[in-house]
Design a protein around this motif. Sequence first.
Motif, PDB file in Angstrom:
ATOM      1  N   ARG A 240       1.209  -1.419  -0.217  1.00 16.33           N
ATOM      2  CA  ARG A 240       0.335   0.394   0.002  1.00 16.33           C
ATOM      3  C   ARG A 240       0.764   1.184   0.151  1.00 16.33           C
ATOM      4  NH1 ARG A 240      -3.128   1.950   5.533  1.00 16.33           N
ATOM      5  NH2 ARG A 240      -3.539  -0.298   5.625  1.00 16.33           N
TER       6      ARG A 240
ATOM      7  N   VAL B   5      -1.018  -9.374   5.410  1.00 12.36           N
ATOM      8  CA  VAL B   5      -2.466  -9.409   5.829  1.00 12.36           C
ATOM      9  C   VAL B   5      -3.121 -10.279   7.373  1.00 12.36           C
ATOM     10  CG1 VAL B   5      -4.759 -10.027   4.758  1.00 12.36           C
ATOM     11  CG2 VAL B   5      -3.139  -7.859   3.339  1.00 12.36           C
TER      12      VAL B   5
ATOM     13  N   THR C  54      -7.252  -6.581  -1.580  1.00 10.62           N
ATOM     14  CA  THR C  54      -6.392  -6.865  -2.966  1.00 10.62           C
ATOM     15  C   THR C  54      -5.218  -8.474  -1.802  1.00 10.62           C
ATOM     16  OG1 THR C  54      -6.007  -5.217  -2.142  1.00 10.62           O
ATOM     17  CG2 THR C  54      -3.846  -5.923  -2.602  1.00 10.62           C
TER      18      THR C  54
ATOM     19  N   VAL D  53      -3.688  -2.744   9.327  1.00  9.11           N
ATOM     20  CA  VAL D  53      -4.457  -3.826   7.672  1.00  9.11           C
ATOM     21  C   VAL D  53      -5.730  -2.870   7.746  1.00  9.11           C
ATOM     22  CG1 VAL D  53      -5.065  -6.646   7.154  1.00  9.11           C
ATOM     23  CG2 VAL D  53      -2.207  -5.322   7.857  1.00  9.11           C
TER      24      VAL D  53
ATOM     25  N   ASP E  20      -7.080  -4.149   2.327  1.00  9.64           N
ATOM     26  CA  ASP E  20      -5.857  -5.112   2.146  1.00  9.64           C
ATOM     27  C   ASP E  20      -6.084  -5.844   1.682  1.00  9.64           C
ATOM     28  OD1 ASP E  20      -4.009  -2.441   2.364  1.00  9.64           O
ATOM     29  OD2 ASP E  20      -4.263  -2.587   4.506  1.00  9.64           O
TER      30      ASP E  20
END
Length: 248
Positions: free
Chosen positions: A155, A166, A202, A195, A199
Amino acid sequence: MSPTPDGPPPPPVAARYRIRYARRGRMRFSSTRDFSRALERALRRAEVPMAFSAGFHPHPKISYAGGAPTGMLSEAEYFEIGTTRAVDPDQLRADLDSALPDGLDVEEVVPAGPGSLPERLEASDWLLEFPDESAADLSAALEALLAQSEITVTRVFKNGPRELDVRSAIVRAEPGEREGCAILRLVVRHTTPAVRPDDVLTALRESIRFAPARPPRVTRLAQGPWDNATGQVADPLATDKDAAASSR
């Protein structure tokens, strides 16, 4: 020596209040800065006896904690204010709620007890709703994600890109289905940096190849201390409520 403002110093903080509010509807698109401006206007309209900082540019004593990202709904946003005199919490809740725009709804006001509010915000309970997605596909993707010992995503922050693990932040992830919509109850521990649900999305897209056709609707249902005994996110204002009750 730097100059000091003329006149007496501002009145000191006599009382502090911790406030939970919800961000609903179109107000999910309001940024932290948008909310802070709306809140300061609402405090003036409601004639709350705010305490101010000293200096040439005094600011109202407001502390924000654990704000949800822009675009996400939330039932559990928190801030704390300092006032120059004690006020009735129920009246403060009603006055402030009526002064804020629709969709920024004040749910609770309690006198601040001992301890730090931000330190109690250890985890968040999120609801993700995936329209037109199969619950079976979501369940399979989550199973593959949780089977990994580590999944990192990148990020971009103000000071550049950073990698986030994550997988280590996920406390619980439970898929389901409601009215033909795949849903995910996701509990994420607050890490540094935090987090967020996006995220996790993603990670699902890049590592598991689960890519919903439409972005999910994301709502924070709760944030607070993680209770290992119950396996739930607890109320961060519970200690303040107990302290207020015992002082009556």
